[in-house]
Design an enzyme around this catalytic site. Sequence first.
Site, short mmCIF file in Angstrom:
data_model
loop_
_atom_site.label_atom_id
_atom_site.label_comp_id
_atom_site.label_asym_id
_atom_site.label_seq_id
_atom_site.Cartn_x
_atom_site.Cartn_y
_atom_site.Cartn_z
N HIS A 1 -29.29 -8.01 5.05
CA HIS A 1 -29.68 -9.07 3.77
C HIS A 1 -30.83 -9.43 3.91
O HIS A 1 -31.84 -9.03 4.05
CB HIS A 1 -28.29 -9.73 3.55
CG HIS A 1 -28.05 -10.18 2.09
ND1 HIS A 1 -28.77 -9.80 1.34
CD2 HIS A 1 -27.37 -11.32 1.85
CE1 HIS A 1 -28.41 -10.57 0.01
NE2 HIS A 1 -27.45 -11.46 0.70
N ASP B 1 -37.41 -6.78 -0.08
CA ASP B 1 -37.95 -7.29 1.27
C ASP B 1 -38.96 -6.39 1.69
O ASP B 1 -39.86 -7.12 2.69
CB ASP B 1 -36.95 -7.18 2.31
CG ASP B 1 -35.72 -8.03 1.90
OD1 ASP B 1 -36.00 -9.25 1.43
OD2 ASP B 1 -34.67 -7.71 2.06
N HIS C 1 -30.66 0.60 0.42
CA HIS C 1 -30.01 -0.19 -0.36
C HIS C 1 -28.43 0.10 -0.75
O HIS C 1 -28.46 1.21 -0.91
CB HIS C 1 -30.70 -0.74 -1.76
CG HIS C 1 -30.31 -1.86 -2.55
ND1 HIS C 1 -29.06 -1.91 -3.12
CD2 HIS C 1 -30.81 -3.13 -2.38
CE1 HIS C 1 -28.93 -3.21 -3.47
NE2 HIS C 1 -29.77 -3.93 -3.16
N ARG D 1 -38.06 -5.12 -7.87
CA ARG D 1 -38.58 -6.32 -7.29
C ARG D 1 -39.61 -6.02 -6.34
O ARG D 1 -40.73 -6.81 -6.28
CB ARG D 1 -37.25 -7.10 -6.70
CG ARG D 1 -36.44 -7.62 -7.61
CD ARG D 1 -34.89 -8.05 -6.73
NE ARG D 1 -34.55 -7.18 -5.87
CZ ARG D 1 -33.46 -7.26 -5.03
NH1 ARG D 1 -32.96 -8.48 -4.78
NH2 ARG D 1 -33.04 -6.50 -4.29
N SER E 1 -24.48 -12.80 -0.02
CA SER E 1 -24.79 -13.91 -0.34
C SER E 1 -24.17 -14.50 -1.63
O SER E 1 -23.35 -15.40 -1.53
CB SER E 1 -26.20 -14.25 -0.38
OG SER E 1 -27.22 -13.48 -1.32
N ARG F 1 -32.29 -18.00 -4.52
CA ARG F 1 -30.71 -17.20 -4.90
C ARG F 1 -29.99 -18.36 -5.37
O ARG F 1 -28.93 -17.98 -5.78
CB ARG F 1 -30.40 -16.79 -3.30
CG ARG F 1 -29.18 -16.07 -3.13
CD ARG F 1 -28.89 -14.92 -4.28
NE ARG F 1 -29.64 -13.89 -4.51
CZ ARG F 1 -29.77 -12.60 -4.01
NH1 ARG F 1 -28.59 -12.10 -3.58
NH2 ARG F 1 -30.63 -11.62 -4.56
N ARG G 1 -8.49 -12.85 -3.34
CA ARG G 1 -7.63 -12.66 -2.26
C ARG G 1 -7.44 -10.66 -2.37
O ARG G 1 -6.27 -10.22 -2.81
CB ARG G 1 -6.26 -13.33 -2.30
CG ARG G 1 -5.12 -13.31 -1.22
CD ARG G 1 -5.43 -12.52 -0.18
NE ARG G 1 -4.38 -12.81 1.06
CZ ARG G 1 -4.38 -11.96 1.88
NH1 ARG G 1 -4.60 -10.89 1.74
NH2 ARG G 1 -3.48 -12.08 2.91
N1 HAX Z 1 -33.51 2.93 8.01
C1 HAX Z 1 -33.01 3.75 8.82
N2 HAX Z 1 -31.51 4.08 8.51
C2 HAX Z 1 -31.03 3.69 7.60
C3 HAX Z 1 -31.67 3.06 6.43
C4 HAX Z 1 -33.08 2.48 6.84
N3 HAX Z 1 -33.66 1.68 6.12
N4 HAX Z 1 -30.96 2.61 5.46
C5 HAX Z 1 -29.73 3.33 5.65
N5 HAX Z 1 -29.88 4.00 6.97
C6 HAX Z 1 -28.78 4.66 7.62
C7 HAX Z 1 -27.53 3.60 7.93
O1 HAX Z 1 -27.65 2.84 9.01
C8 HAX Z 1 -26.21 4.63 7.80
O2 HAX Z 1 -26.51 5.08 9.01
P1 HAX Z 1 -25.19 5.65 10.07
O3 HAX Z 1 -24.37 6.31 9.08
O4 HAX Z 1 -25.77 6.20 11.36
O5 HAX Z 1 -24.42 4.41 10.36
C9 HAX Z 1 -26.57 5.84 6.82
O6 HAX Z 1 -28.15 5.61 6.57
C10 HAX Z 1 -25.99 5.35 5.99
O7 HAX Z 1 -26.43 4.08 4.99
P2 HAX Z 1 -26.51 3.93 3.40
O8 HAX Z 1 -25.11 4.38 2.82
O9 HAX Z 1 -27.64 4.68 2.73
O10 HAX Z 1 -26.73 2.40 3.46
P3 HAX Z 1 -25.76 1.33 3.54
O11 HAX Z 1 -25.41 0.90 1.97
O12 HAX Z 1 -24.63 1.30 4.36
O13 HAX Z 1 -26.51 0.05 3.96
C11 HAX Z 1 -28.65 -1.35 4.05
C12 HAX Z 1 -27.69 -0.52 2.97
C13 HAX Z 1 -29.51 -2.09 3.14
C14 HAX Z 1 -27.73 -2.13 4.89
C15 HAX Z 1 -29.43 -0.35 5.00
O14 HAX Z 1 -30.17 0.31 3.74
C16 HAX Z 1 -30.34 -1.00 5.66
O15 HAX Z 1 -29.96 -1.16 6.76
N6 HAX Z 1 -31.51 -1.09 5.44
C17 HAX Z 1 -32.57 -1.78 6.36
C18 HAX Z 1 -32.30 -3.28 6.12
C19 HAX Z 1 -32.92 -3.79 5.01
O16 HAX Z 1 -33.89 -3.77 4.42
N7 HAX Z 1 -31.85 -4.68 4.28
C20 HAX Z 1 -32.01 -5.33 3.12
C21 HAX Z 1 -31.43 -4.91 1.97
C22 HAX Z 1 -31.84 -5.54 0.49
C23 HAX Z 1 -31.40 -7.01 0.63
O17 HAX Z 1 -30.01 -7.20 0.66
N8 HAX Z 1 -32.09 -8.02 0.56
O18 HAX Z 1 -31.73 -9.18 0.77
#
Ligand code: HAX
Length: 438
Positions: A274, A376, A321, A330, A244, A402, A422
């Site tokens: 997110h 969250d 994260h 938080r 965001s 935000r 860019r």
């Molecule tokens: N549950 C299961 N698997 C998870 C996970 C979770 N909570 N968090 C990460 N992973 C997995 C990823 O999906 C990824 O799997 P693949 O290789 O099979 O695709 C692997 O672990 C490596 O991911 P990562 O490097 O640890 O995490 P990223 O930086 O790629 O992604 C995310 C970060 C927040 C998107 C991720 O942890 C996630 O999907 N969490 C659940 C959704 C969530 O809570 N989002 C809110 C985040 C905070 C925020 O922005 N709030 O607004």
Amino acid sequence: MNYVDPLKKKFAEKSEQLRTELRATLKEKGNTKIDEVSFAQVVGGMRGVKSMIWETSQLDPVEGIRFRGYSIPELRELLPKRGDDKEPLPEGLFWLMMVGELPTDEQAKWLSDQWVQRVNLPEHIIKVIEALPIDTHPMTQFSAAIMSMQQSSVFARRYNEGMSKSEYWDATYEDSMNLIARLPRVAAYIYRRIYFKGEHIAPDFSLDWGGNFAHMLGIKGDDFKSLMRLYLTIHADHEGGNASAHTTHLVGSTLSDPYLAFSAAMNALAGPLHGLANQEVIKWIYKMCDALGTSNPSKEQIADYVNTTLAAGLVIPGYGHAVLRQPDPRFVAQKKFAEEYISDSDVINVVWRVYEVVPDILKSLGKVKNPWPNVDAHSGALLVHYGLNQFSFYTVLFGVSRALGVLSSLCWSRALGLPLERPKSVTTEWLLAQVKDQ
Ligand code: HAX
């Protein structure tokens, strides 16, 4: 320029100084290397690539967020408060993010009053919201309402009149202040429209920004007002790389005005990886309780359900994260709030038990970089406790908060004269060729 507005006056002094320094350094040392980029970073969503200026906050993987150098526990203590409330006023955080100084109580009060003076909604925005089907997701209604206010943009009008570059930040400031003033009313309007048959509650301008928002939502009691002040403070900013914030920065860099940039940011926040995760967490918790047939599941039952969720190829919402490698401060702040204000709540107990179970399971997968809870994981349970149990509205609350961070940063981007964003993209063919013989 002689500014009457004290915040603008301070901002003008500080930003002029930094802009001059940045320009001079750019001229003298522009070719100095800051960072290198790996194959994994190009493929992996640019994690950790240092490529953007963001003044208002900085994220450390272990320590978590600091707003202008202050941690969340420090802010809870040091920011101005209303009366004998223990929670900080988000007004104070906005002042801090804008000028890097903690405001006095009077300065925070001045900001509360400013936002009251700027709160008037253009009439047509109600028509825009009302034209949308009632089952349109609240985030879509929120984003559309923000877009519809673009017609009143000071930046767009002054740009059309031939505004000089040196005035960009001033017009951005005016739009940002107006937008922040209006957002709680817009959000509360959407909430009461969808869930309370359009029975709206008139604002109480004797209250502060967060307190008045709580009042307009229709949730009674001082504790909920305290929660809103804390909530709106801790969700405000998380450095510039999150989706965001980065969206605001990117769209704003084209000189799209703050209404366009911020509504785009809200579309990014509305994604489940997110901000929408706050709605997903609470849905997941209730689904689990339904599936297990109890509102008080044991750790073993939770572990089974977590494994079932993972086996279905889903993520555990509220965990993980892109930057943090420890429990999110938080999350910790909200847990502390619950411990201080709430004596017993089934759903909060479940959140805490999930916290005892999930990290070990995620660690055991061997691929999750951060097994800890994020912001969250906790927010929904607190809201449910106070009766705000319309889950699909939760991300709108996040969005209102935000605005404080991303719009103060947008003022900085324009004041520093940052250019159109860019970055360079590459094809997989080119990328694979780079590492082929190494
Ligand atoms: N549950 C299961 N698997 C998870 C996970 C979770 N909570 N968090 C990460 N992973 C997995 C990823 O999906 C990824 O799997 P693949 O290789 O099979 O695709 C692997 O672990 C490596 O991911 P990562 O490097 O640890 O995490 P990223 O930086 O790629 O992604 C995310 C970060 C927040 C998107 C991720 O942890 C996630 O999907 N969490 C659940 C959704 C969530 O809570 N989002 C809110 C985040 C905070 C925020 O922005 N709030 O607004």
